[in-house]
Each structure stands twice: as C-alpha cells, then as structure tokens.
Design an enzyme around this catalytic site. Structure first.
Site, PDB file in Angstrom:
ATOM      1  N   ASP A  97       9.796   3.051   8.428  1.00 47.02           N
ATOM      2  CA  ASP A  97      10.834   2.096   7.955  1.00 47.02           C
ATOM      3  C   ASP A  97      11.149   1.518   7.026  1.00 47.02           C
ATOM      4  O   ASP A  97       9.942   1.122   5.713  1.00 47.02           O
ATOM      5  CB  ASP A  97      11.391   1.242   9.264  1.00 47.02           C
TER       6      ASP A  97
ATOM      7  N   TYR B 198      -5.431  -0.325  12.904  1.00 43.94           N
ATOM      8  CA  TYR B 198      -4.337  -1.278  12.465  1.00 43.94           C
ATOM      9  C   TYR B 198      -3.587  -1.160  12.961  1.00 43.94           C
ATOM     10  O   TYR B 198      -2.757  -0.679  14.005  1.00 43.94           O
ATOM     11  CB  TYR B 198      -4.142  -0.014  11.720  1.00 43.94           C
TER      12      TYR B 198
ATOM     13  N   SER C  74       5.277  -2.001   2.851  1.00 41.43           N
ATOM     14  CA  SER C  74       4.640  -0.238   1.875  1.00 41.43           C
ATOM     15  C   SER C  74       5.777  -0.028   1.305  1.00 41.43           C
ATOM     16  O   SER C  74       5.578   0.555   0.783  1.00 41.43           O
ATOM     17  CB  SER C  74       4.540   0.675   3.256  1.00 41.43           C
TER      18      SER C  74
ATOM     19  N   LYS D  85      -5.375   3.541   4.433  1.00 38.95           N
ATOM     20  CA  LYS D  85      -4.478   3.035   5.525  1.00 38.95           C
ATOM     21  C   LYS D  85      -4.256   4.014   6.908  1.00 38.95           C
ATOM     22  O   LYS D  85      -4.426   4.183   8.318  1.00 38.95           O
ATOM     23  CB  LYS D  85      -3.128   3.384   5.146  1.00 38.95           C
TER      24      LYS D  85
ATOM     25  N   ASP E 186      14.069  -2.898   9.170  1.00 34.38           N
ATOM     26  CA  ASP E 186      13.855  -4.605   9.881  1.00 34.38           C
ATOM     27  C   ASP E 186      14.312  -5.847   8.991  1.00 34.38           C
ATOM     28  O   ASP E 186      13.877  -5.681   8.180  1.00 34.38           O
ATOM     29  CB  ASP E 186      12.619  -4.974   9.923  1.00 34.38           C
TER      30      ASP E 186
ATOM     31  N   ASP F  21      11.587  -2.403   5.255  1.00 38.64           N
ATOM     32  CA  ASP F  21      10.871  -4.642   5.859  1.00 38.64           C
ATOM     33  C   ASP F  21      12.267  -5.031   4.579  1.00 38.64           C
ATOM     34  O   ASP F  21      11.401  -4.259   3.370  1.00 38.64           O
ATOM     35  CB  ASP F  21       9.938  -4.186   5.582  1.00 38.64           C
TER      36      ASP F  21
END
Length: 492
Positions: free
Chosen positions: A118, A243, A107, A234, A172, A120
């Site tokens: 967070d 989800y 996202s 979402k 992450d 990615d």
C-alpha cells in the site's frame, strides 16, 4: 565494535581494511570509518541477489502505475478543495489558488516498494479546509469515483484516516490542515518546524510520518546502502514474527530508525557488513539508553510550539518506563516503541542474538543469507495455542473491527502472563480463512508455554485461562461502534 573485515572463508587470510575520510552522522562519532573489503563486496552482491529473489521490489511498470494513481488522487483532492472554497464564498481565482498537495511517507517514501504494497499518503490542505470537510465532503466525492473501491473512513482513529483502493492500489490517506491561506505547488517538504505552530495534536501526528521519513533519508550517509540493509531487516522481522507495533514488537518506522543508526556508526560499510553490525549492535545495546539518530530538539521557547510533548524521561515518569526507547527524529520527538512489554522485549532480543550468530556463519560461508531470515516455525513450536477469530460482513466494518481487536491483543497478553506458569508468544502474522457465513474472516494466534509443575503425585499442570479471556471479550465488546455495526462485527 568496529574492527576487521570478514574472511572470505574458513582459514582465509584476514584482509586489511582501509579507512575513509573522517565524518560524523548523528549524535556520536562513527565506531569505524572502515571501507568495504573484497569479501564484503562479494557478500553484498549475494545479499542483493537473494533480496531480488525473496523480497522483490515492484517492477518499473507497477511503479509508473503508482505514480499515476497518486496524480489521480492529487487531481481529485484539488477538485474537492476548489469546490469547498467556492462553497465558502471565495471567488474563482482564490479558490483555484487555494491548492493542496499529496505527500507520501512510510516504505513508499523510503523507496522500499514491494509488489502490491500500500501507499501511505498525506493530504495537506490550506487553513480554510477542516478535517470535517475531509470526512464529510471528500469521502462522498471519492465514493463517486469509478476508480475507487473499498473506501473505509476512520475519522475517530488516533491518526484519522481514509483507507481506499484507487485503480487497484491500496492507499492510507491522512489529512493535515496547515496555517496557510494557500498550499503552494512548490511546497517540497514539511520539515520546517514552524509549520507546526498552533496545530492540534491530531494534525501534528498526521504530519509526523512524512517528517520522520524525510529526516531519516537526510540523516543516513548513503540512501542505497540504507535501503539494502533495511530490506533484509524487514523480511527478517516479518518472517520471525516480530514486525508489529500494535502487538508490542517494532513497526516499520522503528526498524528504519534502527538501521539508520547503524549506517551512521559505520558510514562506509557495505550492506552485508551493515547487516552483521545491525544484529551485533542491538544484541549488545544497553536499553537504558535510547536509540536516536539526531539530537532531540527540546521544547523551543517559541509561541505555538511550546505545548508539544517531547519524549523526556527526566520530565515524564511514564517515559522512564519505556523498555526499548527508539526515538523519532523529527520535532516533536516521541518514542516509537511505547507498546513494548517484557514479553516482546525478550522475544526481540532472542531474535537479535540468533540472527547475529547466523550472520557470522554467513560470513564464514557456513550459512546463506536466507538462513538469517528463515521463517520461524511458529505453528509447530507450541503445544497450546490461543486462537481468536475476527469476522465481518462488509470490508469496511471488518477493517475497523479488526483494528479494534488488534489494538487490544497486547492487553490479553499482559493478563495471561499474570498467571504464574504461563508464557505467551504473540504472533503478528494473521491467517485469513474462509467462513461459510462471514465473507471477511481472519484468525490471530498466540503460542502458550505452560510450565510443568512436578511434585509428588502431580501430573502436568492445570491452568485456568477463563478470567483473562473473559476480561478480553468484555474489553472487545465495549467497542463504541459496536451498537451501530452489530451483525457486521465479529466474535472472539
């Protein structure tokens, strides 16, 4: 269907829709080239206002903080690459030129960044840097950095990962080593399929997130309207409890592909009309057909690319078993929903149908957008619940233990549903709680519906859940890391 614009209110005259120029995105012509109506423009403004209230995006100062966090991560990684290169006997200049680059995906890359979410990220390194070095040399280096906390390396995951917090931002971090002596600073994207030549599966999986996010953005007619629509989808999917890829619902990438396809089918529609079409299209979708947003690239007859497995129901019987195939756009294409079961499919389809009806009411001024994504009252819907507690002593062990338990929950659902009178509603939204002995504690729930058997002299129904639950506990206890981490593990 395509067709006319929504009326502004009950009894209002239908507004004629004008058409835009012919265009084509994805694998078919659009369903409608219609341009937005006044009513839809007004509904879109309302939608955007409601999203700012209920699904806010990170403020500019938080975005600037995230940018600097990524720059700091890039700096640490470059330093590490340089040190490893020197250790391997390279001279100063070659070691400095080796380079590395941090790419984002998920996202964050798609531009839907909510406060505190967070990032990615993927570390791309040259060919002399191994994955072992990533876990053995970079990890202690990160540990030594005062800005970094909550470091959890998971080297043996399906996609190997380091979870960390840098200046308060959760990251992450994945790793991919490319077949290049140097990673140039101007490497803007990873979309060239030739980069994948002769790479191992774990590396290809690690690169996949970035490639998929870039493809999605390149394949939609308008990124802004795509984001608006995905933002509502979402919050709807999260609040309705559908989800979660690991539980057999849909994960973030699947929702993004589904929204992208609808944007392609209605290339000029405003966001409010795209939301309505989203629920209609998938409520009526024939799931024998996969959802794709570009042609699936067959295995090319190219050395180094021939070995990759591509989703192909004609070739692989297991691919024919997939209930709701939604295919990733980048080579090698795979199905993003292989965990879907009959149970989760039924739940997802019911939610598409419900949201479609509420969206119609929004269009007729009989409901508001927030009614579409009103939270499912899960904890008052069932008479019986299965309650699973996952406990850990340290953050790092707890995360790994929770990941392991989560990955096995759908097997429990499957076993429970083999009992003839039982229906299960898995719930992806875990509940954190305080436990006197375990600093890290979270609870997972499943709703159970037990069909009443009515017969002469029968009162209700007795159901024995011992076998599936015992089986689940056995699976959980077979965790390979359990022996060295026991005491930091948990108890279902």
């Amino acid at each position: 269907g395509g067709g006319g614009g929504g009326a502004a209110g009950p009894g209002a005259a239908q507004e004629q829709r004008e058409n835009g120029a012919h265009c084509r995105y994805g694998v078919t012509d659009p369903i409608s080239l219609g341009l937005p109506t006044q009513a839809e423009v007004a509904l879109t403004a309302q939608l955007q206002e409601d999203m700012r209230r209920d699904a806010p995006l990170a403020a500019p100062e938080e975005m600037r903080a995230r940018t600097s966090v990524l720059m700091e991560l890039q700096r640490l990684v470059l330093q590490w690459i340089y040190e490893v290169s020197i250790k391997e006997g390279m001279d100063e200049d070659t070691a400095k030129a080796a380079g590395a680059k941090i790419f984002t995906f998920g996202s964050y890359r798609l531009g839907l960044i909510s406060p505190g979410s967070d990032i990615d990220a993927l570390c791309v390194a040259p060919k002399h840097i191994s994955r072992e070095a990533f876990f053995q040399d970079l990890v202690p280096k990160l540990q030594a950095s005062p800005e970094i906390s909550d470091l959890s390396p998971v080297p043996d995951a399906y996609v190997p990962i380091i979870k960390l917090k840098l200046s308060g931002v959760d990251i992450d971090l994945l790793f991919a080593r490319l077949n290049m002596p140097q990673v140039p600073e101007n490497l803007e994207s990873l979309n060239d399929d030739d980069l994948l030549k002769n790479l191992d599966d774990r590396t290809v999986r690690s690169l996949n997130g970035c490639r998929v996010a870039d493809h999605i953005l390149a394949l939609v007619p308008d990124a802004e309207r795509f984001r608006d629509t995905l933002r509502l989808v979402k919050i709807w999917a999260k609040r309705r409890g559908i989800y979660s890829n690991v539980l057999g619902f849909f994960g973030g990438i699947t929702w993004a592909i589904l929204v992208a396809r609808v944007c392609q089918l209605y290339p000029y529609y405003a966001s409010s009309a795209l939301v309505k079409r989203f629920f209609k299209v998938y409520d009526r979708w024939n799931w024998k057909n996969p959802v794709v947003i570009c042609p699936i690239r067959e295995n090319p007859n190219v050395a180094g690319l021939m070995a990759f497995k591509i989703w192909n129901p004609k070739q692989y019987p297991q691919d024919r078993m997939h209930l709701m195939p939604i295919i990733t756009p980048a080579f090698p294409s795979m199905n993003s929903t292989h965990n879907v079961t009959e149970t989760t499919q039924r739940i997802i389809l019911d939610e598409f149908s419900r949201a479609g009806k509420v969206t119609e009411q929004v269009e007729q001024s009989g409901a508001e957008w927030k009614d579409v994504y009103r939270a499912l009252p899960f904890f008052s819907m069932h008479k019986y619940y299965l309650h699973i507690e996952v406990l850990g002593k340290t953050h790092s062990v707890f995360l790994r233990w929770l990941g392991w338990v989560e990955s096995k929950l759908r097997h429990l659902v499957r076993h429970l549903e083999r009992i003839p009178s039982v229906q299960v509603r898995p719930w992806p939204n875990h509940v954190e709680f305080k436990d006197p002995e375990w600093p890290h504690a979270t609870a997972a729930f499943m709703g159970l519906t037990i069909a009443k058997r009515t017969g002469p002299g029968q009162q209700g129904n007795t159901v024995d859940l011992r076998q599936p639950v015992t089986q689940f506990v056995e699976i959980i206890n077979s965790w390979q890391d359990r022996s060295d981490l026991a005491g930091g593990s948990g108890k279902p």
